[in-house]
Design an enzyme around this catalytic site. Structure first.
Site, PDB file in Angstrom:
ATOM      1  N   ASP A 320      -0.248 -37.764   3.575  1.00  0.00           N
ATOM      2  CA  ASP A 320      -1.126 -38.160   2.503  1.00  0.00           C
ATOM      3  C   ASP A 320      -0.357 -39.266   1.768  1.00  0.00           C
ATOM      4  OD1 ASP A 320      -3.334 -37.869   0.804  1.00  0.00           O
ATOM      5  OD2 ASP A 320      -2.175 -36.659  -0.576  1.00  0.00           O
ATOM      6  N   ASP A 510       0.614 -33.310  -0.912  1.00  0.00           N
ATOM      7  CA  ASP A 510       1.152 -32.816  -2.179  1.00  0.00           C
ATOM      8  C   ASP A 510       0.386 -31.595  -2.662  1.00  0.00           C
ATOM      9  OD1 ASP A 510      -1.190 -34.012  -2.830  1.00  0.00           O
ATOM     10  OD2 ASP A 510      -0.376 -35.356  -4.342  1.00  0.00           O
ATOM     11  N   ASP A 514      -5.733 -31.654  -0.832  1.00  0.00           N
ATOM     12  CA  ASP A 514      -5.604 -31.770   0.623  1.00  0.00           C
ATOM     13  C   ASP A 514      -5.418 -30.430   1.319  1.00  0.00           C
ATOM     14  OD1 ASP A 514      -3.031 -31.524  -0.253  1.00  0.00           O
ATOM     15  OD2 ASP A 514      -2.487 -33.603   0.194  1.00  0.00           O
TER      16      ASP A 514
HETATM   17  P1  ADP Z   1      -4.792 -39.839  -1.592  1.00  0.00           P
HETATM   18  O1  ADP Z   1      -5.379 -39.785  -0.237  1.00  0.00           O
HETATM   19  O2  ADP Z   1      -4.034 -41.098  -1.814  1.00  0.00           O
HETATM   20  O3  ADP Z   1      -3.998 -38.630  -1.974  1.00  0.00           O
HETATM   21  P2  ADP Z   1      -7.165 -38.882  -2.987  1.00  0.00           P
HETATM   22  O4  ADP Z   1      -7.949 -38.472  -1.797  1.00  0.00           O
HETATM   23  O5  ADP Z   1      -6.604 -37.818  -3.851  1.00  0.00           O
HETATM   24  O6  ADP Z   1      -6.014 -39.921  -2.606  1.00  0.00           O
HETATM   25  O7  ADP Z   1      -8.050 -39.841  -3.871  1.00  0.00           O
HETATM   26  C1  ADP Z   1      -8.580 -41.012  -3.322  1.00  0.00           C
HETATM   27  C2  ADP Z   1      -9.051 -41.968  -4.366  1.00  0.00           C
HETATM   28  O8  ADP Z   1     -10.090 -41.369  -5.109  1.00  0.00           O
HETATM   29  C3  ADP Z   1      -7.996 -42.347  -5.369  1.00  0.00           C
HETATM   30  O9  ADP Z   1      -7.240 -43.431  -4.930  1.00  0.00           O
HETATM   31  C4  ADP Z   1      -8.855 -42.721  -6.567  1.00  0.00           C
HETATM   32  O10 ADP Z   1      -9.316 -44.032  -6.445  1.00  0.00           O
HETATM   33  C5  ADP Z   1     -10.034 -41.779  -6.459  1.00  0.00           C
HETATM   34  N1  ADP Z   1      -9.856 -40.597  -7.286  1.00  0.00           N
HETATM   35  C6  ADP Z   1      -9.596 -39.337  -6.880  1.00  0.00           C
HETATM   36  N2  ADP Z   1      -9.510 -38.494  -7.905  1.00  0.00           N
HETATM   37  C7  ADP Z   1      -9.696 -39.239  -9.014  1.00  0.00           C
HETATM   38  C8  ADP Z   1      -9.717 -38.963 -10.420  1.00  0.00           C
HETATM   39  N3  ADP Z   1      -9.504 -37.727 -10.904  1.00  0.00           N
HETATM   40  N4  ADP Z   1      -9.960 -39.982 -11.257  1.00  0.00           N
HETATM   41  C9  ADP Z   1     -10.173 -41.221 -10.793  1.00  0.00           C
HETATM   42  N5  ADP Z   1     -10.157 -41.545  -9.518  1.00  0.00           N
HETATM   43  C10 ADP Z   1      -9.924 -40.582  -8.618  1.00  0.00           C
HETATM   44 MG    MG Z   2      -3.836 -36.575  -2.543  1.00  0.00          MG
END
Ligand code: ADP
Ligand code: MG
Length: 617
Positions: A320, A510, A514
């Site tokens: 991730d 993390d 996920d």
């Molecule tokens: P990663 O795969 O990098 O861990 P996530 O799947 O957790 O990322 O989130 C993907 C995207 O969704 C983030 O980059 C952000 O743009 C958006 N996002 C997720 N959760 C939030 C939140 N609580 N507030 C704002 N944007 C969010």
């Molecule tokens: Mg994440």
């Protein structure tokens, strides 16, 4: 050495001196058989009385076929065929082996219990202005506790007063103490070093980090590796089979009048001793146990030996991005409002994020800095991989990425600045965006190349973030493959594609949104478990600190444990089969049989213990 172990050692010394003495006397002086029996019975009983007694007791309990039983009939049989020094000798070697095993097991128990040392005994809580010393499980959420220098931190919480340094080495293997001050979270199980701190308790003991970790470690032995399960089952059928075969071997040819009964009984006894599966029954779990202990000392918690088996053969590692390869703490670079003031934009964003634990949310809240009046926030829905939908002052608002904006039909445009862009809108109007930036972890690059060094074929990054950021991170780190703008379900799909291509896949995340991928992978690794409950629960392996370099280390520890197990199985079986063949041909010597049993066991244990020592990189 414990008192019990020292007593056994004394018995071993006395008995071996007597055995040796009588052995020499027997050669020099011509004596009657009865004198020999009486003489050798003394060292034999000194060293073996508890084994004999144990065998008798087990028969009455219905557990006939154990190693004590094997030893008893083997040695009594040796007496019967007139091999008196051998009888005492076998018992002696058996006890040496047992002593050895108890020292070895004690040692690796201790290395896991050094982790168990994190269990706090007491908590000093302030109730009605008075300090009370209670057991940590009597303290409730929201209460204030006082932690003095030298005390273990009993519960998770936030420091409300004071500053100190804390040592998390029992949890993470990191020896450098960390400075903490007012407003920071501290984790139960670490040690308070320098200052008195007052802490507001965030979760009850049952839900605390320390309880979760202890539970994890205590249950580690229930998730047994295939090799371990195999050995246990094997011994259950194998031992009776051996005993019955030995009886037949002694009886059938003698009854049929082939050869001398004396020879057959002796052969049967050797067969019995050599066939004892002790070497495997003891050394296989010990190898895994030692490896789990050694891993936990460096902050890698492995939930069971079965995961070590998988980890040893991992060829694809999927990451991730946020919080795993990057720090996960974003700095706000720019606030670009379209129709409202910058302050109002940040205010709306922070309010919408106020219940989220996503790294993006935490960064926006900390950039806001001020007091958040959560009574203005109505119903909040977290949209995984996209953002937040929330009612603020009764009005529907969206805070998240471009995908979220498109989904709800708001017109948006990408920002010219590089970084993760968080868009803010109501259900009818685009309000503006905030650009935030994350840093790649210092150790990420080394971690990726270390994985290549241990032979991992493919490293992949799956992220919900934008294409531009994903490509930047992937190129900087030298990843083989990346996929961006994914929803959690898309991540699962990518993972399944990799698994169905025949790869053994580890997923590293993390633990924030996920969990589905962690569970679906062949082995799920969560990092930065200090503080993230979800990670501890859904992962198979937990890295206590945030260091991705620990992944290759975990792979190496697992491979070493497995290769030791393999070595031991092959070694023990080869030696035993060789001795059996030699015995069948007619070369019968009880001392060789002693080596085939006890000698092999001691060597296998010594080999197993090598893994416990591995604490370097
Ligand atoms: P990663 O795969 O990098 O861990 P996530 O799947 O957790 O990322 O989130 C993907 C995207 O969704 C983030 O980059 C952000 O743009 C958006 N996002 C997720 N959760 C939030 C939140 N609580 N507030 C704002 N944007 C969010
Ligand atoms: Mg994440």
């Amino acid at each position: 050495m414990s008192r019990k172990q020292r007593r056994v050692l004394t018995r071993i010394i006395i008995s071996s001196v007597l055995t040796l003495l009588f052995f020499i006397l027997e050669k020099v002086i011509e004596t009657d058989t009865w004198v020999k029996i009486v003489a050798f019975s003394v060292p034999y009983l000194i060293i073996g009385y508890d084994v004999l007694w144990g065998a008798v007791r087990n028969i009455f309990r219905g557990q006939v076929f154990d190693e004590k039983f094997l030893m008893t009939i083997a040695t009594l049989g040796a007496f019967a065929v007139g091999e008196f020094p051998e009888a005492a000798g076998v018992m002696l070697f058996y006890q040496v082996g047992e002593l050895f095993q108890s020292i070895a097991v004690g040692k690796s128990r201790r290395s896991i219990s050094s982790l168990m040392d994190i269990r706090p005994d007491t908590a000093v809580v302030i109730r009605d202005g008075e300090e009370l010393t209670l057991s940590p499980d009597e303290v409730k959420k929201g209460e204030m506790i006082i932690i003095r220098p030298g005390d273990k931190i009993p519960l998770d919480g936030v420091i409300v007063e004071g500053r100190s340094t804390v040592n998390t080495s029992a949890l993470t293997g990191e020896s450098l103490p960390r400075e903490v001050s007012t407003g920071e979270r501290i984790i139960s199980g670490s040690l308070n070093l320098s200052g008195v701190i007052k802490v507001c308790v965030e979760s009850e003991f049952g839900d605390s980090t320390v309880s979760k970790i202890l539970e994890l470690v205590e249950n580690a032995s229930s998730k047994k590796a295939k090799a371990e399960n195999f050995i246990t089952k094997f011994a259950r059928y194998y031992t009776p089979a051996v005993v019955i075969s030995a009886f037949l071997l002694a009886l059938v040819p003698s009854v049929l009048g082939i050869g001398s009964p004396y020879d057959w009984i002796k052969r049967a006894l050797i067969f019995l001793m050599v066939s004892c599966p002790c070497a495997l029954v003891i050394s296989v779990p010990l190898s895994f146990f030692g490896a789990i202990g050694s891993a936990s000392r460096s902050g890698i918690l492995i939930k069971g030996s079965s995961y070590m088996e998988v980890l040893a053969s991992v060829d694809t590692v999927v990451f991730d991005k946020t919080g795993t390869l990057t720090e996960g703490s974003f700095a706000v670079d720019a606030i670009h409002p379209s129709s409202v003031s910058p302050d109002l934009l940040l205010d709306i964003a922070a309010l919408a994020e106020s219940y989220s634990t996503h790294p993006v949310a935490e960064s926006i809240i900390s950039a806001h800095g001020g007091h958040l009046d959560v009574s203005r926030v109505g119903e909040v829905t977290e949209l995984s991989g996209r953002g937040i939908k929330a009612y603020i002052d009764g009005k529907l608002c969206y805070v998240g990425n471009g995908k979220l904006m498109s989904d709800v039909g708001i017109e948006w445009h990408p920002c010219h600045l590089s970084g993760t862009t968080v868009h803010i809108a109501t259900d009818t109007e685009y309000l503006g965006h905030i650009v935030i930036n994350d840093k790649i972890k210092e150790s990420s690059k080394d971690a990726i190349s270390a994985l290549k060094d241990v032979g991992v074929k493919k490293t992949v990054m799956l992220t919900g973030d934008s294409e531009s950021i994903a490509s930047k991170v992937a190129n900087t780190l030298g990843l083989d493959e990346y996929h961006s703008e994914l929803l959690p379900a898309d991540k699962v799909e990518h993972l399944e594609r990799l698994i169905s291509n025949g790869n053994t896949v580890a997923f590293v995340g993390d633990g924030i949104n996920d969990a589905p991928v962690l569970t679906r992978s062949d082995v799920g690794i969560a990092m930065g478990a200090l503080g993230s409950d979800a990670a501890i629960e859904s992962a198979d392996i937990v890295l206590m600190d945030d260091d991705p370099k620990k992944i290759s280390k975990a792979i190496r520890i697992s491979r070493k444990a497995l290769s030791i197990v393999k070595q031991n199985i092959i070694f023990a079986l080869t030696v035993k089969i060789a001795i059996l063949i030699v015995t069948a041909i007619g070369f019968t010597n009880t001392w060789v049989a002693v080596f085939g049993d006890v000698g092999v066991m001691v060597l296998a244990i010594l080999n197993a213990m090598r893994n416990g020592k591995q604490t370097d990189n």
